[in-house]
Scaffold this motif. Structure first.
Motif, PDB file in Angstrom:
ATOM      1  N   SER A 177       0.830  -1.203   0.000  1.00 57.55           N
ATOM      2  CA  SER A 177       0.000   0.000   0.000  1.00 57.55           C
ATOM      3  C   SER A 177       0.862   1.249   0.000  1.00 57.55           C
ATOM      4  CB  SER A 177      -0.913  -0.007   1.236  1.00 57.55           C
ATOM      5  OG  SER A 177      -1.684   1.163   1.302  1.00 57.55           O
ATOM      6  N   PHE A 178       0.370   2.289  -0.684  1.00 55.15           N
ATOM      7  CA  PHE A 178       0.988   3.608  -0.643  1.00 55.15           C
ATOM      8  C   PHE A 178       0.258   4.455   0.402  1.00 55.15           C
ATOM      9  CE2 PHE A 178       2.535   2.113  -4.632  1.00 55.15           C
ATOM     10  CZ  PHE A 178       3.727   2.781  -4.851  1.00 55.15           C
ATOM     11  N   LEU A 179       1.006   5.044   1.296  1.00 51.57           N
ATOM     12  CA  LEU A 179       0.409   5.925   2.311  1.00 51.57           C
ATOM     13  C   LEU A 179       0.384   7.353   1.781  1.00 51.57           C
ATOM     14  CD1 LEU A 179      -0.705   6.316   5.169  1.00 51.57           C
ATOM     15  CD2 LEU A 179       1.665   6.650   5.956  1.00 51.57           C
ATOM     16  N   GLY A 180      -0.774   8.015   1.950  1.00 53.70           N
ATOM     17  CA  GLY A 180      -0.913   9.382   1.473  1.00 53.70           C
ATOM     18  C   GLY A 180      -0.509  10.417   2.509  1.00 53.70           C
ATOM     19  N   THR A 181      -0.817  11.678   2.222  1.00 59.91           N
ATOM     20  CA  THR A 181      -0.372  12.792   3.084  1.00 59.91           C
ATOM     21  C   THR A 181      -1.527  13.553   3.724  1.00 59.91           C
ATOM     22  OG1 THR A 181      -0.334  14.277   1.163  1.00 59.91           O
ATOM     23  CG2 THR A 181       1.717  13.114   1.700  1.00 59.91           C
ATOM     24  N   ASN A 182      -2.787  13.202   3.430  1.00 54.84           N
ATOM     25  CA  ASN A 182      -3.928  13.926   3.997  1.00 54.84           C
ATOM     26  C   ASN A 182      -4.167  13.538   5.460  1.00 54.84           C
ATOM     27  OD1 ASN A 182      -4.433  15.267   1.594  1.00 54.84           O
ATOM     28  ND2 ASN A 182      -5.827  13.675   0.849  1.00 54.84           N
ATOM     29  N   ASN A 183      -4.966  14.347   6.132  1.00 51.38           N
ATOM     30  CA  ASN A 183      -5.393  14.033   7.491  1.00 51.38           C
ATOM     31  C   ASN A 183      -6.695  13.235   7.383  1.00 51.38           C
ATOM     32  OD1 ASN A 183      -5.687  13.981  10.279  1.00 51.38           O
ATOM     33  ND2 ASN A 183      -6.732  15.973  10.333  1.00 51.38           N
ATOM     34  N   TYR A 184      -6.591  11.926   7.456  1.00 53.18           N
ATOM     35  CA  TYR A 184      -7.705  11.055   7.152  1.00 53.18           C
ATOM     36  C   TYR A 184      -8.695  10.947   8.298  1.00 53.18           C
ATOM     37  CZ  TYR A 184      -4.615   9.862   3.334  1.00 53.18           C
ATOM     38  OH  TYR A 184      -3.790   9.949   2.245  1.00 53.18           O
ATOM     39  N   LEU A 185      -9.970  10.754   7.951  1.00 54.13           N
ATOM     40  CA  LEU A 185     -11.043  10.629   8.929  1.00 54.13           C
ATOM     41  C   LEU A 185     -11.350   9.158   9.194  1.00 54.13           C
ATOM     42  CD1 LEU A 185     -13.540  13.309   7.528  1.00 54.13           C
ATOM     43  CD2 LEU A 185     -11.981  13.554   9.482  1.00 54.13           C
ATOM     44  N   PRO A 186     -11.757   8.833  10.389  1.00 58.30           N
ATOM     45  CA  PRO A 186     -12.190   7.456  10.667  1.00 58.30           C
ATOM     46  C   PRO A 186     -13.424   7.119   9.835  1.00 58.30           C
ATOM     47  CG  PRO A 186     -11.799   8.651  12.702  1.00 58.30           C
ATOM     48  CD  PRO A 186     -11.781   9.669  11.602  1.00 58.30           C
ATOM     49  N   CYS A 187     -13.443   5.901   9.266  1.00 61.16           N
ATOM     50  CA  CYS A 187     -14.570   5.430   8.452  1.00 61.16           C
ATOM     51  C   CYS A 187     -14.749   3.937   8.692  1.00 61.16           C
ATOM     52  CB  CYS A 187     -14.312   5.670   6.970  1.00 61.16           C
ATOM     53  SG  CYS A 187     -14.205   7.399   6.482  1.00 61.16           S
ATOM     54  N   VAL A 188     -15.877   3.434   8.190  1.00 59.99           N
ATOM     55  CA  VAL A 188     -16.133   1.997   8.236  1.00 59.99           C
ATOM     56  C   VAL A 188     -15.920   1.466   6.809  1.00 59.99           C
ATOM     57  CG1 VAL A 188     -17.819   0.183   8.672  1.00 59.99           C
ATOM     58  CG2 VAL A 188     -17.788   2.235  10.113  1.00 59.99           C
ATOM     59  N   TYR A 189     -14.817   0.773   6.600  1.00 59.47           N
ATOM     60  CA  TYR A 189     -14.522   0.213   5.288  1.00 59.47           C
ATOM     61  C   TYR A 189     -15.175  -1.165   5.177  1.00 59.47           C
ATOM     62  CZ  TYR A 189     -11.107   3.944   4.698  1.00 59.47           C
ATOM     63  OH  TYR A 189     -10.512   5.177   4.578  1.00 59.47           O
ATOM     64  N   ARG A 190     -15.789  -1.431   4.009  1.00 56.23           N
ATOM     65  CA  ARG A 190     -16.519  -2.682   3.859  1.00 56.23           C
ATOM     66  C   ARG A 190     -16.318  -3.276   2.466  1.00 56.23           C
ATOM     67  NH1 ARG A 190     -22.851  -0.565   3.409  1.00 56.23           N
ATOM     68  NH2 ARG A 190     -22.549   0.674   1.492  1.00 56.23           N
ATOM     69  N   THR A 191     -16.440  -4.608   2.410  1.00 59.66           N
ATOM     70  CA  THR A 191     -16.441  -5.348   1.148  1.00 59.66           C
ATOM     71  C   THR A 191     -17.794  -6.029   1.019  1.00 59.66           C
ATOM     72  OG1 THR A 191     -15.597  -7.395   2.111  1.00 59.66           O
ATOM     73  CG2 THR A 191     -13.965  -5.768   1.395  1.00 59.66           C
ATOM     74  N   GLN A 192     -17.950  -6.822  -0.019  1.00 59.02           N
ATOM     75  CA  GLN A 192     -19.214  -7.533  -0.217  1.00 59.02           C
ATOM     76  C   GLN A 192     -19.442  -8.613   0.827  1.00 59.02           C
ATOM     77  OE1 GLN A 192     -18.954  -8.923  -4.276  1.00 59.02           O
ATOM     78  NE2 GLN A 192     -19.848  -7.037  -5.110  1.00 59.02           N
ATOM     79  N   VAL A 193     -18.389  -9.015   1.522  1.00 60.14           N
ATOM     80  CA  VAL A 193     -18.527 -10.114   2.491  1.00 60.14           C
ATOM     81  C   VAL A 193     -18.413  -9.670   3.940  1.00 60.14           C
ATOM     82  CG1 VAL A 193     -17.730 -11.841   0.857  1.00 60.14           C
ATOM     83  CG2 VAL A 193     -16.066 -10.658   2.288  1.00 60.14           C
ATOM     84  N   GLY A 194     -18.094  -8.417   4.175  1.00 57.28           N
ATOM     85  CA  GLY A 194     -17.984  -7.986   5.567  1.00 57.28           C
ATOM     86  C   GLY A 194     -17.470  -6.569   5.679  1.00 57.28           C
ATOM     87  N   GLU A 195     -17.430  -6.077   6.923  1.00 59.41           N
ATOM     88  CA  GLU A 195     -16.914  -4.728   7.147  1.00 59.41           C
ATOM     89  C   GLU A 195     -15.957  -4.737   8.326  1.00 59.41           C
ATOM     90  OE1 GLU A 195     -20.249  -2.569   9.922  1.00 59.41           O
ATOM     91  OE2 GLU A 195     -20.691  -2.693   7.773  1.00 59.41           O
ATOM     92  N   ALA A 196     -15.050  -3.763   8.324  1.00 59.33           N
ATOM     93  CA  ALA A 196     -14.064  -3.639   9.399  1.00 59.33           C
ATOM     94  C   ALA A 196     -14.577  -2.691  10.469  1.00 59.33           C
ATOM     95  CB  ALA A 196     -12.737  -3.139   8.809  1.00 59.33           C
ATOM     96  N   ALA A 197     -13.944  -2.739  11.620  1.00 60.80           N
ATOM     97  CA  ALA A 197     -14.250  -1.762  12.661  1.00 60.80           C
ATOM     98  C   ALA A 197     -13.856  -0.375  12.158  1.00 60.80           C
ATOM     99  CB  ALA A 197     -13.494  -2.117  13.933  1.00 60.80           C
ATOM    100  N   PRO A 198     -14.434   0.686  12.704  1.00 62.70           N
ATOM    101  CA  PRO A 198     -14.064   2.040  12.254  1.00 62.70           C
ATOM    102  C   PRO A 198     -12.553   2.246  12.343  1.00 62.70           C
ATOM    103  CG  PRO A 198     -15.996   2.124  13.652  1.00 62.70           C
ATOM    104  CD  PRO A 198     -15.497   0.716  13.744  1.00 62.70           C
ATOM    105  N   ARG A 199     -11.983   2.698  11.260  1.00 67.16           N
ATOM    106  CA  ARG A 199     -10.529   2.887  11.174  1.00 67.16           C
ATOM    107  C   ARG A 199     -10.223   4.222  10.502  1.00 67.16           C
ATOM    108  NH1 ARG A 199      -7.905  -1.353  14.014  1.00 67.16           N
ATOM    109  NH2 ARG A 199      -9.050  -3.287  13.630  1.00 67.16           N
ATOM    110  N   ARG A 200      -9.144   4.884  10.958  1.00 66.23           N
ATOM    111  CA  ARG A 200      -8.703   6.130  10.311  1.00 66.23           C
ATOM    112  C   ARG A 200      -7.934   5.819   9.040  1.00 66.23           C
ATOM    113  NH1 ARG A 200      -3.898   9.645  11.836  1.00 66.23           N
ATOM    114  NH2 ARG A 200      -4.213  11.567  10.627  1.00 66.23           N
ATOM    115  N   PHE A 201      -7.139   4.784   9.052  1.00 66.84           N
ATOM    116  CA  PHE A 201      -6.326   4.407   7.884  1.00 66.84           C
ATOM    117  C   PHE A 201      -6.897   3.157   7.233  1.00 66.84           C
ATOM    118  CE2 PHE A 201      -3.284   6.672  10.636  1.00 66.84           C
ATOM    119  CZ  PHE A 201      -2.805   7.618   9.740  1.00 66.84           C
ATOM    120  N   ILE A 202      -7.028   3.200   5.925  1.00 70.33           N
ATOM    121  CA  ILE A 202      -7.539   2.026   5.226  1.00 70.33           C
ATOM    122  C   ILE A 202      -6.617   0.831   5.377  1.00 70.33           C
ATOM    123  CG2 ILE A 202      -6.476   2.630   3.000  1.00 70.33           C
ATOM    124  CD1 ILE A 202      -8.964   1.383   1.653  1.00 70.33           C
TER     125      ILE A 202
END
Length: 603
Positions: free
Chosen positions: A7-32
């Motif tokens: 993975s390439f790490l960016g330079t923005n100040n990232y917000l916590p989000c809930v990342y999800r796929t078709q089979v499940g979702e992760a706990a809220p995370r700031r970094f993907i």
């Protein structure tokens, strides 16, 4: 070998989000990156590694330092996450990369990433925070590594944060509503596979890759739809037909191709346009290209289809197959043309087909009758049938030339007469073009011709171009043997006086034009004017087959007609060169000039 998350790490100040796929979702995370670890790397027994590519700015802002509001950096979050039992044993590495502003820097990134991929790795590549042209570069790099490092791409993932809206809008959302889909772009790597496979078929005529990919991609579709979808049946059968065609062309299975495979391709290519096949979006345009490449083989007579097959082999560098198929197609053509069926001979029988090659050798090499093999002596009507038809006589000469090259190929240069490698392609193209034209002419000349082409064809008129000297015999013989509709004579004032008598004895009823030179012995300098005048005469006749008699007249006149013949041939006119011989003594020829001589078909 192992599973790598890159993975390439960016330079923005990232917000916590809930990342999800078709089979499940992760706990809220700031970094993907930490969300991807949870979604893809947990509870696995295989070797796992995380590689984070960092520019200098990304390292300072998001890897090792807290955010502007005290947010923890990625290094701390990963360290805490990997301390959990589900992620035990996962290694983390950081790799410095440049910004990628220039071509040189982009190549540098390419080399750095490529060095961190090992043979046989399974790779999940995250391009969420890639910048500028890096996603495009990553796709090319992964395809490169897939081919040369044999890696398996488990995913090319992208967290579609921008689908939530602008940053200030996302900040005002409740955390549980910040649902970010993780999109897998791996399908577009398969698009490269489809493209490469189609290109391999278009350029090399090999459907192995195309058929292999299609079988893998259609397997789950076939299992789910079973027997209820007619379009799917047509698609499966078409792919099978194309694969069989490739194998059959490589092994010269001409009769099977003509009898079974081409009809199958033609039938199965007709799908219901109102219900387009949705299974593989990349496949249908590719199949259109494939069918376009084979269009000439799907229409016309078997002779024409086989000629199209020969040209297909030639275009795809299957030179040996092309020579072999062409030889057999020419023999089939001649078997039908001379009337094998009427004489009780079988065109499919190898021994009886060989009579055609023996007859062709007799005619092409002017072998005297007493030297003929017994097999052809007992079937001399074959020689007569070819000799008495100029087109068949030319085909016989073509066949003899084909045998020469085909034998050199089949015996791997261990023959008495060998050819340079490049000649096999160029000579084949020339012979095939001549044969194609003759097939079309024969079809148009005789409505009952068994290999008649599809559609109406206009019969080509014969134009005789001949020099005329003080001997009337060559022109008389040409008029009688060729029976042309148009005649153009190159002659002198003295010889011109005898022209009416020659045409009268030959009972010639067609059009007659003549070009009279001042001096038939030194008219070389008049060649440009002669050529221009003959060209105008030829262009005034819309559909002609040109026969150039190179006997009769002076050396200068013969040279002139031969030069004109070459020029006309270069302009794609169908030009034959013929010669005539009278074996009688000179005194007898003068006393009785109007006797048909022997005709020799030169080209």
């Amino acid at each position: 070998m192992g599973l790598k998350l890159m993975s390439f790490l960016g330079t923005n100040n990232y917000l916590p989000c809930v990342y999800r796929t078709q089979v499940g979702e992760a706990a809220p995370r700031r970094f993907i990156q930490t969300a991807l670890v949870e979604l893809f790397l947990g509870d696995l027994t295989q070797e796992r590694e995380i590689i984070i590519f960092l520019t200098r700015e990304a390292r300072e802002r998001n890897w090792s330092r807290n955010g502007p509001n005290g947010e923890r950096p990625l290094e701390e979050e990963l360290t805490e996450q990997l301390s959990q039992e589900a992620y035990s044993g996962i290694r983390v590495r950081t790799v410095d990369v440049c910004e990628g502003f220039t071509i040189d820097q982009m190549w540098s990134i390419f080399e750095v990433v490529e060095r961190n991929v090992n043979v046989g790795d399974q790779v999940i590549f995250d391009i969420t925070h890639s910048y500028r042209s890096l996603p495009f570069l990553s796709l090319l790099l992964l395809n490169y590594a897939r081919v040369f490092r044999k890696i398996k791409i488990e995913g090319i993932v992208y967290g579609a944060f921008e689908a939530l809206g602008r940053r200030n809008e996302v900040e005002n959302m409740p955390l549980r509503e910040r649902l970010v889909d993780v999109i897998d772009l791996k399908e577009f790597v398969r698009l490269m596979d489809w493209s490469a496979a189609a290109d391999h078929f278009v350029k090399a005529g090999d459907t192995k890759d195309l058929y292999g990919i299609a079988r893998v991609e259609l397997s789950p579709v076939n299992a789910s739809l079973k027997t209820t979808d007619e379009n799917l049946h047509l698609l499966n059968r078409l792919l099978k037909n194309l694969h069989e065609f490739s194998q059959q062309a490589a092994t010269c299975r001409t009769r099977t191709i003509l009898r079974d495979t081409l009809p199958g391709i033609s039938q199965n290519a007709v799908m219901n346009k109102d219900e387009p096949v949705p299974y593989i979006k990349a496949l249908l345009p590719i199949l259109d290209v494939v069918r376009g490449k084979m269009a000439n083989m799907l229409a016309g007579t078997d002779i024409q289809k086989a000629n199209a097959l020969v040209r297909w082999c030639l275009d795809h560098d299957k030179i040996q197959q092309a020579w072999t198929i062409l030889r057999e197609n020419v023999i089939s053509f001649l078997c039908s043309a001379v009337g094998y069926e009427e004489h009780g001979l079988k065109a499919e029988c190898g021994r009886e087909r060989e009579l055609i090659t023996k007859a062709a050798k007799v005619l092409a090499q002017n072998i005297a009758a007493e030297r003929w093999e017994n097999a052809i002596k007992s079937q001399s009507w074959i020689v007569d049938a070819m000799r008495n038809d100029l087109e068949l006589l030319e085909v016989a000469k073509l066949l003899d030339g084909i045998m020469d090259y085909r034998n050199d190929l089949d015996h791997a240069e261990y023959t008495c007469k060998n050819h340079r490698a490049h000649k096999f392609e160029t000579v084949l193209g020339t012979i095939l073009t001549k044969f194609e034209r003759i097939v079309e002419m024969q079809a148009g000349k005789d409505p009952t011709w068994p290999m008649r082409a599809t559609g109406e064809m206009q019969k080509a008129a014969r134009l005789l171009l001949s020099p005329l000297g003080l001997s009337a015999g060559p022109l008389f013989s040409a008029l009688r043997r060729l029976a042309p509709e148009h005649v153009l004579v190159l002659t002198s004032q003295e010889a011109d006086a005898d022209l009416p008598r020659i045409t009268e004895h030959a009972e010639y009823q067609g059009t007659l034009q003549k070009i009279v030179v001042e001096d038939p012995f030194t008219c070389f300098q008049e060649l440009p004017q002669i050529e221009a005048e003959i060209s105008r005469a030829v262009e005034s006749l819309p559909n002609v087959e040109i026969f150039v008699n190179i006997t009769g007249g002076t050396t200068a006149l013969q040279y002139a007609v031969q030069e004109v013949a070459s020029s006309l041939r270069d302009r794609d006119y169908l030009v034959h060169e013929v010669a005539f011989a009278d074996r009688r003594l000179a005194d007898e020829q003068k006393q009785v000039p109007f006797v048909e001589g022997e005709m020799f078909y030169l080209s």
